[in-house]
Design a protein around this motif. Sequence first.
Motif, PDB file in Angstrom:
ATOM      1  N   LYS A 191      44.910 109.029  64.736  1.00  0.00           N
ATOM      2  CA  LYS A 191      46.189 108.331  63.784  1.00  0.00           C
ATOM      3  C   LYS A 191      46.325 106.723  64.018  1.00  0.00           C
ATOM      4  O   LYS A 191      46.400 105.969  63.097  1.00  0.00           O
ATOM      5  N   THR A 192      46.429 106.345  65.361  1.00  0.00           N
ATOM      6  CA  THR A 192      46.690 104.924  65.553  1.00  0.00           C
ATOM      7  C   THR A 192      45.427 104.546  66.621  1.00  0.00           C
ATOM      8  O   THR A 192      45.407 105.094  67.614  1.00  0.00           O
ATOM      9  N   LEU A 193      44.954 103.376  66.126  1.00  0.00           N
ATOM     10  CA  LEU A 193      43.885 102.681  66.914  1.00  0.00           C
ATOM     11  C   LEU A 193      44.066 101.189  67.040  1.00  0.00           C
ATOM     12  O   LEU A 193      44.355 100.646  65.978  1.00  0.00           O
ATOM     13  N   ARG A 194      44.396 100.767  68.422  1.00  0.00           N
ATOM     14  CA  ARG A 194      44.817  99.494  68.486  1.00  0.00           C
ATOM     15  C   ARG A 194      43.743  98.680  69.486  1.00  0.00           C
ATOM     16  O   ARG A 194      43.387  98.868  70.430  1.00  0.00           O
ATOM     17  N   LEU A 195      43.209  97.703  68.735  1.00  0.00           N
ATOM     18  CA  LEU A 195      41.927  97.077  69.343  1.00  0.00           C
ATOM     19  C   LEU A 195      42.018  95.549  69.150  1.00  0.00           C
ATOM     20  O   LEU A 195      41.207  94.640  69.521  1.00  0.00           O
ATOM     21  N   SER A 196      43.344  95.278  68.876  1.00  0.00           N
ATOM     22  CA  SER A 196      43.686  93.494  68.883  1.00  0.00           C
ATOM     23  C   SER A 196      43.557  92.985  70.040  1.00  0.00           C
ATOM     24  O   SER A 196      43.613  93.247  71.144  1.00  0.00           O
ATOM     25  N   GLU A 197      43.220  91.582  69.945  1.00  0.00           N
ATOM     26  CA  GLU A 197      43.133  90.846  70.883  1.00  0.00           C
ATOM     27  C   GLU A 197      42.132  91.186  72.029  1.00  0.00           C
ATOM     28  O   GLU A 197      42.433  91.235  73.190  1.00  0.00           O
ATOM     29  N   ASN A 198      40.718  91.287  71.759  1.00  0.00           N
ATOM     30  CA  ASN A 198      39.646  91.509  72.411  1.00  0.00           C
ATOM     31  C   ASN A 198      38.771  90.459  72.177  1.00  0.00           C
ATOM     32  O   ASN A 198      39.170  89.386  71.889  1.00  0.00           O
ATOM     33  N   GLY A 227      40.960  94.325  66.203  1.00  0.00           N
ATOM     34  CA  GLY A 227      41.008  92.806  66.539  1.00  0.00           C
ATOM     35  C   GLY A 227      39.516  92.419  66.565  1.00  0.00           C
ATOM     36  O   GLY A 227      38.776  92.978  67.340  1.00  0.00           O
ATOM     37  N   PHE A 228      39.105  91.525  65.580  1.00  0.00           N
ATOM     38  CA  PHE A 228      37.798  91.082  65.971  1.00  0.00           C
ATOM     39  C   PHE A 228      37.772  89.539  66.278  1.00  0.00           C
ATOM     40  O   PHE A 228      38.349  88.800  65.485  1.00  0.00           O
ATOM     41  N   GLY A 229      37.227  89.362  67.343  1.00  0.00           N
ATOM     42  CA  GLY A 229      36.983  87.751  67.784  1.00  0.00           C
ATOM     43  C   GLY A 229      38.321  87.323  68.772  1.00  0.00           C
ATOM     44  O   GLY A 229      39.439  88.348  68.778  1.00  0.00           O
ATOM     45  N   SER A 230      37.940  86.200  69.144  1.00  0.00           N
ATOM     46  CA  SER A 230      39.086  86.008  70.078  1.00  0.00           C
ATOM     47  C   SER A 230      39.198  84.348  70.128  1.00  0.00           C
ATOM     48  O   SER A 230      38.308  83.645  69.586  1.00  0.00           O
ATOM     49  N   LYS A 231      39.942  83.633  70.777  1.00  0.00           N
ATOM     50  CA  LYS A 231      39.931  82.217  70.827  1.00  0.00           C
ATOM     51  C   LYS A 231      38.925  81.836  71.396  1.00  0.00           C
ATOM     52  O   LYS A 231      38.084  80.668  71.124  1.00  0.00           O
ATOM     53  N   ARG A 250      49.674 102.563  57.005  1.00  0.00           N
ATOM     54  CA  ARG A 250      49.756 101.241  57.449  1.00  0.00           C
ATOM     55  C   ARG A 250      48.370 100.745  58.124  1.00  0.00           C
ATOM     56  O   ARG A 250      47.880 101.227  58.914  1.00  0.00           O
ATOM     57  N   LEU A 251      48.252  99.566  57.695  1.00  0.00           N
ATOM     58  CA  LEU A 251      46.935  98.768  58.282  1.00  0.00           C
ATOM     59  C   LEU A 251      47.294  97.332  58.871  1.00  0.00           C
ATOM     60  O   LEU A 251      47.867  96.620  57.955  1.00  0.00           O
ATOM     61  N   MET A 252      47.133  97.350  59.880  1.00  0.00           N
ATOM     62  CA  MET A 252      47.616  96.048  60.778  1.00  0.00           C
ATOM     63  C   MET A 252      46.543  95.210  61.143  1.00  0.00           C
ATOM     64  O   MET A 252      45.780  95.627  62.064  1.00  0.00           O
ATOM     65  N   LEU A 253      46.327  94.219  60.356  1.00  0.00           N
ATOM     66  CA  LEU A 253      45.189  93.267  60.938  1.00  0.00           C
ATOM     67  C   LEU A 253      45.567  91.891  61.051  1.00  0.00           C
ATOM     68  O   LEU A 253      44.720  90.869  60.913  1.00  0.00           O
ATOM     69  N   PHE A 254      46.692  91.573  61.490  1.00  0.00           N
ATOM     70  CA  PHE A 254      47.381  90.204  61.864  1.00  0.00           C
ATOM     71  C   PHE A 254      46.854  89.838  63.065  1.00  0.00           C
ATOM     72  O   PHE A 254      46.224  90.544  64.099  1.00  0.00           O
ATOM     73  N   SER A 255      46.768  88.586  63.195  1.00  0.00           N
ATOM     74  CA  SER A 255      46.245  87.784  64.635  1.00  0.00           C
ATOM     75  C   SER A 255      44.800  88.111  64.784  1.00  0.00           C
ATOM     76  O   SER A 255      44.589  88.335  65.964  1.00  0.00           O
ATOM     77  N   SER A 273      50.549 101.649  52.129  1.00  0.00           N
ATOM     78  CA  SER A 273      51.696 101.255  51.821  1.00  0.00           C
ATOM     79  C   SER A 273      52.188  99.858  52.339  1.00  0.00           C
ATOM     80  O   SER A 273      52.964  98.940  51.793  1.00  0.00           O
ATOM     81  N   SER A 274      51.459  99.555  53.222  1.00  0.00           N
ATOM     82  CA  SER A 274      51.730  98.162  54.114  1.00  0.00           C
ATOM     83  C   SER A 274      50.571  97.552  54.395  1.00  0.00           C
ATOM     84  O   SER A 274      49.713  98.251  55.248  1.00  0.00           O
ATOM     85  N   LEU A 275      50.283  96.427  54.193  1.00  0.00           N
ATOM     86  CA  LEU A 275      48.808  95.575  54.622  1.00  0.00           C
ATOM     87  C   LEU A 275      49.358  94.457  55.309  1.00  0.00           C
ATOM     88  O   LEU A 275      49.995  93.500  54.723  1.00  0.00           O
ATOM     89  N   LEU A 276      49.156  94.058  56.519  1.00  0.00           N
ATOM     90  CA  LEU A 276      49.442  92.894  57.147  1.00  0.00           C
ATOM     91  C   LEU A 276      48.261  91.985  57.543  1.00  0.00           C
ATOM     92  O   LEU A 276      47.415  92.566  58.429  1.00  0.00           O
ATOM     93  N   LEU A 277      48.003  91.154  57.041  1.00  0.00           N
ATOM     94  CA  LEU A 277      46.926  90.206  57.087  1.00  0.00           C
ATOM     95  C   LEU A 277      47.366  88.645  57.403  1.00  0.00           C
ATOM     96  O   LEU A 277      46.379  87.798  57.108  1.00  0.00           O
ATOM     97  N   ASN A 278      48.505  88.710  58.171  1.00  0.00           N
ATOM     98  CA  ASN A 278      49.160  87.336  58.428  1.00  0.00           C
ATOM     99  C   ASN A 278      48.539  86.895  59.747  1.00  0.00           C
ATOM    100  O   ASN A 278      47.605  87.531  60.238  1.00  0.00           O
TER     101      ASN A 278
END
Length: 436
Positions: A191-198, A227-231, A250-255, A273-278
């Motif tokens: 239900k929840t997969l967090r891959l940001s900041e890789n 998360g796709f990409g990094s600095k 909820r789909l969180m794609l920020f940063s 219901s929520s889409l975060l693209l900031n």
Amino acid sequence: MGQSLDRAWDRCTEEGFCRCLPVLKQISCWHLGLKNIPSTQSVPNDITHIDLSYNELTTLHRDTFRGLTHLTILDLSRNRLNFLPNDLLLDLDSLSTLRLQENNLQRVDNQLFLKLRSLKILDVSINHLSNALPLELFQSIYHIKVINFSNNKLNKFPLLLEQSELEELDISKNEICAIDNKDLFELKKLKTLRLSENSLAFVSEEKFYNSYKRKPFQKLKEPFDIGFGSKQNPIDASICFSQLEKGLKRLMLFSNNFKYLHSNSFEGLSSLSSLLLNNNNLKDFDADVFSPLISLSKLRLDSNKLQFLPKDCLDNIPKLTKIKLDKNPWHCDCQSIYLARFLRKNFEKLWNGEAGIPLCLGPGELGGKQVSMLRFDHLCYGQWFSMVNLAARVPVKKQTTDAPALFFQQMEILNYQDKKTTLATEKPDFEEDLLR
């Protein structure tokens, strides 16, 4: 046997260094500055909960938890553990929660979790685990529901082929650079997969299929943060989440580093219901990209690189109640008429009210102005003249001629005959703006 256990708890409460709770069958050694487990501490065999968090333990003897077959919760978090014997947890058949976060672990032995068949929650976040996890690490953990390996230095996705009951996986803030389709194939209840900041350099839609064209994400129903990409490894990413289950909320794609959204990016997500693209690098998107999101109520597009919004792009979101658009380099010319009109009609939907009002980056003296306050004569006449849907900015001298007449004269001079149809369609709305 009962008397023996009672005596063990009596010794625990009377002589032990830690706090013993016989009724709850718990021992708490929380925040006692322990560098070693006190040899005088009595631990009854029927104990269910041990809290050793917030101490200064660097390692544990292999027999520390020997015989504790009733133990269900073990908290070793916030210590200085840098090594765990491979048979440390061998007798913990009933263990359901293991907390190892905020230690100094650099590796985990492939046999460490071998006997933890009842384990449901595992947290090894904020350690120093590097490279890939051992292939056999999760081979016996069939019922686990939550795994957290965030804030480490892992460079490969953990192999979770047998964890079909897994509901939440967090491996954000690592150094993972690739995802293979087999990595997610069996995670049917996720239900929840967090891959940001890789450091994911590229993820194609093919990664979401196996050889039978099955869709691994089709069961996702709750927050999805990828998360796709990094600095260090920026990419030009376009996204397509049309393979996600319709029940996703909820789909969180920020940063991340997304630069463009295609028409079918969110196709099928009718329950979202929520889409975060900031905090991305969005410069543009197709006008109908949000059309499938008939349940969307919250949308964040702030802190991107948007200069204008495609015409009518927000008009087909019937349940939208909150939107955030500030901190973008809005270029206030004819292309911004739709944005200005939308803001005036939907001021109450701005996420932070007046504090979230989008401002013009330019051109000229319009820099710093509120987009919502600008009318047709501000945006299409004066110091700068821009044709609708054109990128070029052409400076012209101010004229005393009637504004609408000047507009069409400039159109003819620049020989943009192919824009007449668009302008003719827009003209009634422009005139309406002049009267507002």
